[in-house]
Design a protein around this motif. Sequence first.
Motif, short mmCIF file in Angstrom:
data_model
loop_
_atom_site.label_atom_id
_atom_site.label_comp_id
_atom_site.label_asym_id
_atom_site.label_seq_id
_atom_site.Cartn_x
_atom_site.Cartn_y
_atom_site.Cartn_z
N UNK A 351 15.19 -5.94 -3.15
CA UNK A 351 15.56 -4.53 -3.33
C UNK A 351 15.16 -4.09 -4.73
N UNK A 352 15.43 -4.98 -5.71
CA UNK A 352 15.03 -4.65 -7.08
C UNK A 352 13.51 -4.65 -7.22
N UNK A 353 12.87 -5.68 -6.59
CA UNK A 353 11.41 -5.78 -6.76
C UNK A 353 10.67 -4.58 -6.17
N UNK A 354 11.28 -3.91 -5.17
CA UNK A 354 10.63 -2.73 -4.57
C UNK A 354 10.52 -1.57 -5.56
N UNK A 355 11.39 -1.61 -6.57
CA UNK A 355 11.41 -0.49 -7.52
C UNK A 355 10.50 -0.74 -8.73
N UNK A 356 9.84 -1.92 -8.73
CA UNK A 356 8.92 -2.23 -9.82
C UNK A 356 7.63 -1.42 -9.59
N UNK A 357 7.23 -0.60 -10.59
CA UNK A 357 6.08 0.30 -10.46
C UNK A 357 4.96 -0.15 -11.38
N UNK A 358 3.71 0.09 -10.96
CA UNK A 358 2.54 -0.29 -11.72
C UNK A 358 1.70 0.97 -11.99
N UNK A 359 0.94 0.94 -13.03
CA UNK A 359 -0.01 2.03 -13.26
C UNK A 359 -1.04 2.04 -12.12
N UNK A 360 -1.61 3.21 -11.86
CA UNK A 360 -2.50 3.39 -10.73
C UNK A 360 -3.70 2.45 -10.83
N UNK A 361 -3.87 1.69 -9.75
CA UNK A 361 -4.98 0.74 -9.64
C UNK A 361 -5.03 -0.27 -10.79
N UNK A 362 -3.85 -0.54 -11.39
CA UNK A 362 -3.78 -1.50 -12.49
C UNK A 362 -2.62 -2.47 -12.24
N UNK A 363 -2.59 -3.54 -13.09
CA UNK A 363 -1.53 -4.54 -12.96
C UNK A 363 -0.46 -4.37 -14.04
N UNK A 433 -1.67 -11.77 -2.19
CA UNK A 433 -2.09 -11.93 -0.80
C UNK A 433 -2.90 -10.71 -0.29
N UNK A 434 -3.19 -9.79 -1.21
CA UNK A 434 -4.01 -8.62 -0.84
C UNK A 434 -3.37 -7.84 0.30
N UNK A 435 -4.24 -7.48 1.27
CA UNK A 435 -3.77 -6.69 2.40
C UNK A 435 -3.47 -7.55 3.63
N UNK A 436 -3.38 -8.91 3.44
CA UNK A 436 -3.28 -9.82 4.58
C UNK A 436 -1.90 -9.90 5.21
N UNK A 437 -0.84 -9.45 4.52
CA UNK A 437 0.51 -9.60 5.07
C UNK A 437 1.26 -8.25 5.04
N UNK A 438 0.75 -7.31 5.82
CA UNK A 438 1.42 -5.99 5.82
C UNK A 438 2.78 -6.08 6.51
N UNK A 449 2.63 2.87 1.59
CA UNK A 449 3.52 2.71 0.43
C UNK A 449 4.38 1.47 0.60
N UNK A 450 4.86 1.21 1.83
CA UNK A 450 5.69 0.00 2.05
C UNK A 450 4.88 -1.27 1.86
N UNK A 451 3.58 -1.20 2.19
CA UNK A 451 2.75 -2.41 2.06
C UNK A 451 2.38 -2.70 0.60
N UNK A 452 2.39 -1.68 -0.25
CA UNK A 452 2.13 -1.91 -1.67
C UNK A 452 3.45 -2.34 -2.32
N UNK A 453 3.58 -3.67 -2.50
CA UNK A 453 4.90 -4.17 -2.90
C UNK A 453 4.78 -5.51 -3.66
N UNK A 454 5.88 -5.86 -4.34
CA UNK A 454 6.09 -7.21 -4.92
C UNK A 454 7.31 -7.80 -4.24
#
Length: 474
Positions: A351-363, A433-438, A449-454
């Motif tokens: 739940x906490x990790x879902x709120x971690x945000x990254x700069x656009x197209x960056x790490x 894991x890229x886009x392999x585990x949606x 948006x749900x698939x872009x996650x940590x």
Amino acid sequence: MKHLSKIVLATLLIFGFTSVKAQDADNPWAIGIGTNAVDFYPTGEDAPLGGMFDEYFNTGDHWNVLPAISKLSVSRYIGAGFVGELSGSLNQIDKYGDRSVSDLSYYGVDLGLDYSLRALLNDGWIDPVVGLGGGYTWIGDQDGADIENLDAATLNGKVGLNFWFSDNIALSLESKYKHVFETETASHFQHAAGVKFVFGGTDTDGDGIYDKDDECPEQPGLEEFNGCPDTDGDGIEDRQDACPNEAGLAEFDGCPDSDGDGVADPDDDCPEVAGLAEMNGCPDADGDGVRDDEDNCPEEAGPAENDGCPWPDTDGDGILDKDDECPEEAGPAASNGCPEPTAEVISELNEYSKTVLFDLNKATIRPESADALQSIVDIMNEYSTTIFHVEGHTDSTGSDAYNMKLSKERAASVKTWLQENGVPANRLTSEGYGETQPIATNNTAQGRQDNRRVEISLDKDKEMKDKSGDEEMN
């Protein structure tokens, strides 16, 4: 006379080879009692006397014998086989050679020096003696007898035999020639037979055993131990007794075994309690190889490294405290006895990790994610042995290679932040894991948006590898 040599030889064969004690330095004194016979006949050349040694054994015709104790003697060993003797004798004379005379009283006192030939016969029972000495003879009531000058000093020569029947008693036989210088007719033979008793000697310790026969002459002892003591009375003389002041057993060299466990008291660390030889005589009630006096739990088997007590399992998780990294908190063996995060805890982390945000197209992590990440640190530190795995995921927008690279970098970026803020590096792994585990469709904006996650999970593989490595090192 022709059989005399045979008799003497037979006597030597019978008695000459058995060693006994006799009158010597340790038995210096002797008292003799017996009877004597006086014979005047074989000392002259004219009637009424015969030639020298003539009819020497004619006891019936010539010997004057008083059938009673008629001779007493006292002698003292001088040394080197010599014995000095003082003797007194009395008799009744009624035969003077071939002549009969009125009863005359005979008294004799003699002092002589005897020499024992016993040492030449292997110190046997037979003790030949030769002697030389002098004396004085009185013959009284001579009225009417044609005998003159019979009261006179004499020069004496003696031969004899002592037969030692024990250490202190002998049968004594002797023949003594008494020569009188004043008148030849008064010369005579005096034969004697009796019993000799020897006594005296040196007994330094007063135990009744003379020093010569006493192997411990300065310590009072017992005859059965040749004069040596047995202080504790256990039948083992002190010289051979390892515990001379305590009654013991021969099998333990005279030492006791108070508890009867087969270990002698001097070698028994627990002499009052029956035990085991391998435990130096101490018991091991629980059979754990730790003797009771060193066992903190003598009724419960336990290893020596824990002082004989069984290892505890305080938290009851089946892992002994010695192997349990969290002995007061139940946990599985996979985490060394420490508790693992539950599904609820993992859900909370995510739940906490879902709120971690990254700069656009960056790490790079955006600053507003710090509170969420700190909450993750706090939760992870509650599980000190758990290894957490940080996963990076993307949606399907873009190429597969780009998405894979971006997901790896974002997962690594989160791992680095957690490590820099208090989570040990060895408890963190990361992977993209890229886009392999949606977890949702990539056909909608919400799904992408749900698939872009940590996500955070438990790294079981890493835990097993670490545990296996620790065991190999041990």
